[in-house]
Structure formats: C-alpha cells, structure tokens
Design an enzyme around this catalytic site. Structure first.
Site: not given
Ligand code: GAL
Length: 666
Positions: A149, A156, A306, A354-357
């Site tokens: 991403e 800089c 994703e 991101e433990k609660f993703h």
């Molecule tokens: C994306 C990212 C992932 C993760 C995900 C969570 O934007 O590429 O690494 O963070 O979001 O939703």
C-alpha cells in the site's frame, strides 16, 4: 501468472508464530479445510529476514513456503520494504520521512520510508536480492508483491533536491516554470531553483501549479520506487510477475501510470458494510465502482488482495458482516473481474495495532467459528466458479477518472470550497449505469475510447486539449458523451483556459458556460422538464454547483431540463446536442439519483448497450457480466426473484451462457 482457477487465501504472518510450531501446523490443516490455495507471505517480515544489518535468515520462510506448496498452496511473495526494522531507522536517520512541516519522524509504524534515500534503496536491494535468489525459480511462488500500500509523501532534503531535478526536466527553464505556475501573482517569480520548496503549512501553500506538480512528483517517486524494487527482482528472475496492492479512492499515486508498470493489478477492499446511512446495495455499488476501476487499469482481471472475512478494527464502528454478506462481497469481486478472493488476514495477531482485526482464524483457533465457516464456503464456491478465471468483460461505457484532474479540482479555491464531492459525482453516474446492468470502465485522458458506446466526463476540470479533441471525434463517429458542470476549465498546469468554456467542447455541446454559482450543502434548485424536450427526464433538484449555460447561436443544444428558480430560472440544466453521427449530453449541476437513472436508461439504449441481464431486476438486485458468465446478486435481506428463480437474502446466482442456452453454475 495463469493457474486456471480462482485464487483463495490471504495475508499470512507466520513470523509472528515461529515459537509456536503447533500453530503453524494447525494453519496448514485449516487452510486445506478452507479451500485455500494461495497465501501472501513476507509483507512485514524484514525484522526476521534480517534481524541485524547484513545477517539474513531465510530458511524459516523457505520451510513455510515449501510446506504450503506440498499441500497445494501457492505463495505470493512480498518484498518487506513497507516496514523496516528498528536497527535500520536508528542507524540511518535519513530513511525516516520528513513531514510537510519539516519534522523528521521517529521510528514508527510502517509505509513511511523515504523513497529517495539512497541508503534505504541499498538496504531494500540487499534483502530483495536475497529473496529473489532464494525463491526466484521456485514453482511455489506465483507472483511478487512489491511493498505494501504505497502512499504518503516525504519532504526531506533529498526529496527537495529530487523535486527540483524533476521540475528542471519538466520545464527546462525557470521562465517556463514561472509561466506555468503563473508565479507573477503575488510577485512569486522564482529566480533560482533552490528557492523552490515543496508545499508546507508554514511555507508555500497558495501556488496551485506547484501543489499540482508536487502531487505528480510524489506519484512518480512511488512509481520509481516500485520500478526499482521490481527491477532488482527481475534482474535475477527475468520471468517473475509483479503486483502492488492498491487502495480505495486513493489520491497519492496516479494509478493509471502505476498500472503500466504492473503485471497484475491488485487491491485491498474494506467496505463499511451495514452502516446506518447506506443500504447493502449502496455499499455494494460503491465497492463495485472500485472493482471496475481496478479492472479498467489494465483492462484485464485483477486480484482482490485483501478483504476482511468479518470486520476491521479501524473503521469508526467495527461491524460484523451479517450472515451471507461475506459470500456476497467475495462473489461480487469475481463478478466484476477479480481472479481471487484474499483476506487480511489468515490468523489474528495477538498484540499491537491489529489484534482486534477480523481474521479467518481468530484467537480461539476454532474451525466452527462463523468467519472460518463462511470462508470455507466461499472457497468451495470459488472452486465451482473456476471457469471465470482469466475471463474478461465487455466494453460498454467509460467514465473518465484522471488523477491530475482530481488533484487540480480539489486543490483549487473556487466556486465551492466546502467540497465538490468528486467521488460522489462519479458515483452518481456509475450507480445509474451499474443498476442498468451496463459494464463500466474508468479511463484516463491517455486511454483509448475505442469500443465504447458511451463516455462520461464528470467534472473534468483539467481537460487536456488532445482528450477534448478525441472526445469530439468519438461522438462524431457515433458515440454518446455525457459532460457535466465544471469541465474544461483549466489546462495541465491549472492555468485557466482563455475564451469560451468548456474548453474544446463548446461545439460538441452546442453551448458555453456563462457563469457558475456555488450552493451551500442544504441548498437545492428545482429543475423541470424543458418544453418540447426530445427526451423526457423527470423533474429534479440541482445541488453543489449550478452552471449557467448560454446556448450557441448557431447549432445550439436542445434543453432537456431548465432551472425553475433563482436568477438563472429558464436556463438549461440539462441539454442534448446531436453532433456528427452521435450525441452529447450536458448536465449543468448535480441532480437526484432518479435523474441519472432516467438519463442513462435512455442514453445506454441509444448507444446500443445491452444490459447484463436480459430481464428487468427488482430493486437491490444487481447483475454483472464476464465473458460467458452472468452474475446476479441479491443485495437485500429478503428473497428476490431473478430470471425465474428465487435468490435468498444476499444470494448470488451465476449462469454460464453458451450456444445451447443458460446453465446454472452456482
Ligand atoms: C491494509 C493493510 C494491511 C492491514 C489491513 C487492515 O490496508 O495492507 O496490512 O493493515 O489494511 O485492514
């Protein structure tokens, strides 16, 4: 990269579980149960691949890649450049980005490296070369995933110097630059390249040509960094194929430019399903618009890299997908041209951001949990849909979406600084076309218009002369164009066009812009059908911007709607103009959705575009087509009838169409 079936899997982070061989073993068994055939590995693995400078450890990764492959699971291998180890940021401060206010960041988060830093590139090269040597010829690795991403900007000193070099190459002389930026305004003529700095809150923020060039430069830098990494790998593995994961409504990179460098487009899709302000159909349309954009970038199937099997942890409220919506959303991607359904993430991490993703496998590790069960069902459905892999989509309508235009439009102080709602404008057109079952591509001003029946130019404020001429040629040859307010205003440097506007299109449209009036959020202006209009459009309301157009004295457009109030009452709010063998529609404002539904039902028919589904579908049911396959999706919580069959709530039906008729595939 052709493996003849749809990919199913996702981001896998075994580096977080190296001390738990039992979990790694369980992962393989669960992946097989969930019909997983691909994982993305290595995205954030740098601190394990190179725990100390020059000390590389790749065996653990090779073990995992090969264990998965032995179980029928391919690898998409990522380069780790998106997140660097702490030792690197500590030893080489220049790799840390500098913000617009000129503050250098501390070691933090990810996707914040300086893309100009020679040291960063050297360190990335070293680790990428090792990965390429180790996994280059490996049959398990089907695709390389560069970084993660890409986005943001760095201010800089290295980037400032690169920016000046970039400007020198673009303009050749300061005289040309000053002219392009109209720098004489407020006496800002530059007399030395060193005087030029990137936009800053405490510095220059009012030269819009500078701001636009900075955006172009930053986009080019990201693409340059992508090419650098790609070419490092390609130098060792000439046959390797590459992707980068792109994002929703993303501003920082001109994806038309980036796509030219990719072998496969992929993107990360996180809709906010079930928010109270939107129906599931509206969220689905918003998502479909993105799928169609990503398909269009190369005019070829893309990968859904994703998505969440359940919920995210970063949206304002983390809502679960209701039962059936994971399947709806997965199959929607395929319907619109994806060759994969992949998730972030396979297994939920134990700690940190991101433990609660949502994840396919949660902290309880259970295969009877809903996300796991629904993922397995998606995997089984994708196996039945294998014939979709690699198939294309018909060319029907194109919406012009061009990054420099978006940057210039949003960066200019003008008729409405409270927001022009550019993406909303695109959606007005897209939604009506998609509901009518028309396949929509998104094109830039470099794209070919061949094969399209209908081209929409929404708020094409920065309109290139060559594109204006091509659009006129397209209509002259029999095409249908739709042009909206705030089009053809400036040139590529954001300098106002002199003379009549929409520049280059007044002959096409049979009118010119005389004035434009901004409306406050709550303001509306009534519009009514014009007397004797050649096409009946419903009464509607204008919002956001009201353009006041003067009809051409010779060969004028035919008004379809007129404003019914304010000082511009009686002026055309919508018009059509026959031109050559085709016709051009003009929309002077932004209207209510029913106006677009009526306009596009007529325009698509006139342009000879056949809807994906031959029969009308109930509200909330959407159809899309890939070569030989018809997808019909019920985006409502109640059963719906389509093609003589009942689709359950959120259900999808897929038919394969051939000479012998229609056969239900799913
Ligand atoms: C994306 C990212 C992932 C993760 C995900 C969570 O934007 O590429 O690494 O963070 O979001 O939703």
């Amino acid at each position: 990269m052709q493996i003849g079936r749809l990919l199913h899997g996702g981001d896998y982070n075994p580096e977080q579980w190296l001390d738990r061989p039992d979990i790694l073993e369980q992962d393989v068994a669960l992946m097989k149960q969930a019909h997983v055939n691909v994982v993305t590995l290595g995205v954030f693995s740098w601190s394990v691949l190179e725990p100390q400078e020059g000390d590389y450890h790749l065996d653990w990764l090779a073990d995992i890649v090969h264990r998965l492959y032995a179980n029928g699971i391919y690898t998409i291998l990522a380069t780790p450049s998106a997140a660097r180890p702490a030792w690197l940021a500590q030893k080489y401060p220049e790799v840390r980005r500098v913000r617009a206010d000129r503050t250098r960041e501390l070691y933090r988060r990810r996707q914040n490296y300086c893309y100009s830093s020679p040291i960063y590139r050297e360190k990335v090269r070293a680790v990428d070369e090792r990965l390429a040597r180790r996994f280059g010829g490996d049959p398990a690795v089907i695709l390389w995933h560069i970084s993660n991403e890409m986005g943001g900007d760095c201010h800089c000193p290295l980037c400032q110097a690169e920016f000046r070099r970039w400007l020198q190459a673009r303009y050749g002389s300061l005289e040309a630059l000053n002219k392009a930026w109209n720098a004489r305004f407020w006496s800002h003529d530059y007399t030395d390249w060193e005087q030029i700095e990137s936009p800053a809150p405490q510095g220059e923020d009012a030269v819009q040509g500078l701001a636009l060039d900075w955006k172009r430069f930053v986009s080019d830098r990201h693409i340059d960094f992508f090419k650098f990494e790609r070419d490092v790998v390609r130098g060792i593995v000439p046959e390797a194929k590459f992707t980068a994961n792109l994002m929703y409504r993303f501003h920082d990179i001109d994806y038309h430019d980036l796509a030219r460098e990719l072998d496969v487009v992929s993107w990360d899709n996180y809709p906010t399903w079930h928010k109270p302000a939107e129906t599931v159909e509206q969220t689905a349309l918003d998502t479909a618009m993105m799928h169609d954009l990503f398909y269009s970038l190369k005019g070829r199937p893309f990968l859904l890299m994703e998505s969440s099997p359940s919920f995210t942890n970063w949206q304002p409220v983390s809502k679960q997908k209701k039962p059936g919506v994971a399947m709806l959303s997965a199959l929607q991607a395929v319907a619109h041209g994806s060759d994969s359904v992949c998730y972030f993430q396979w297994r939920a991490s134990r700690g940190a951001e991101e433990k609660f993703h949502g994840a396919v496998v949660g902290h309880d590790g259970r295969a009877d949990a809903r996300p796991f069960r629904e993922t397995a069902q998606v995997g089984a459905a994708l196996e039945r849909l294998a014939p979709a892999a690699g198939t294309g989509r018909p060319r029907q309508a194109a919406i012009v979406h061009d990054w420099p235009n978006m940057w210039a439009l949003e960066g200019s102080s003008g008729p409405r600084n409270a927001g022009l709602g550019y993406w909303h404008e695109l959606a007005c057109h897209y939604n009506a076309l998609a509901r009518a079952g028309v396949t929509v591509d998104f094109v830039g001003q470099d794209s070919s218009l061949d094969g399209y029946g209908l081209v929409v130019a929404p708020m094409l404020y920065l309109l290139r002369e060559d594109f204006a001429a091509r659009l006129c040629g397209f209509v002259r040859a029999g095409g249908t164009a739709v042009v909206t307010c705030w089009t053809g205003v400036v040139d590529e440097s954001d300098l106002c066009r002199l003379g009549d506007t929409p520049y280059g299109l007044t002959g096409l449209l049979g009118l010119r812009r005389a004035e434009i009036d901004g409306l406050y959020d709550e303001e509306r202006r009534r519009c009514t059908p014009a007397a004797g209009a050649p096409l009946a459009l419903p009464a509607t309301q204008a919002s956001v911007l009201c353009e006041v157009a003067a009809l051409a004295e010779e060969d004028p457009a035919l008004p379809l709607l007129t404003y019914a109030e304010d000082y511009f009452a009686g002026c055309p709010a919508a018009a059509v103009h026959p031109y050559g063998a085709g016709r051009a529609y003009y929309l002077a404002s932004r209207f209510t959705p029913d106006l677009y539904d009526a306009l596009y039902a007529a325009a698509a028919g006139q342009a000879g575009l056949t809807p994906a589904c031959p029969q009308p579908l109930p509200r909330g049911v959407l159809a899309a087509r890939r070569d030989g396959l018809l997808f019909v999706q019920n985006c409502t919580a109640a059963p719906a009838e389509a093609l003589g069959e009942t689709l359950p709530a959120y259900g999808t039906a897929v038919w394969r169409e051939g000479a012998e008729g229609r056969e239900r595939l799913l």
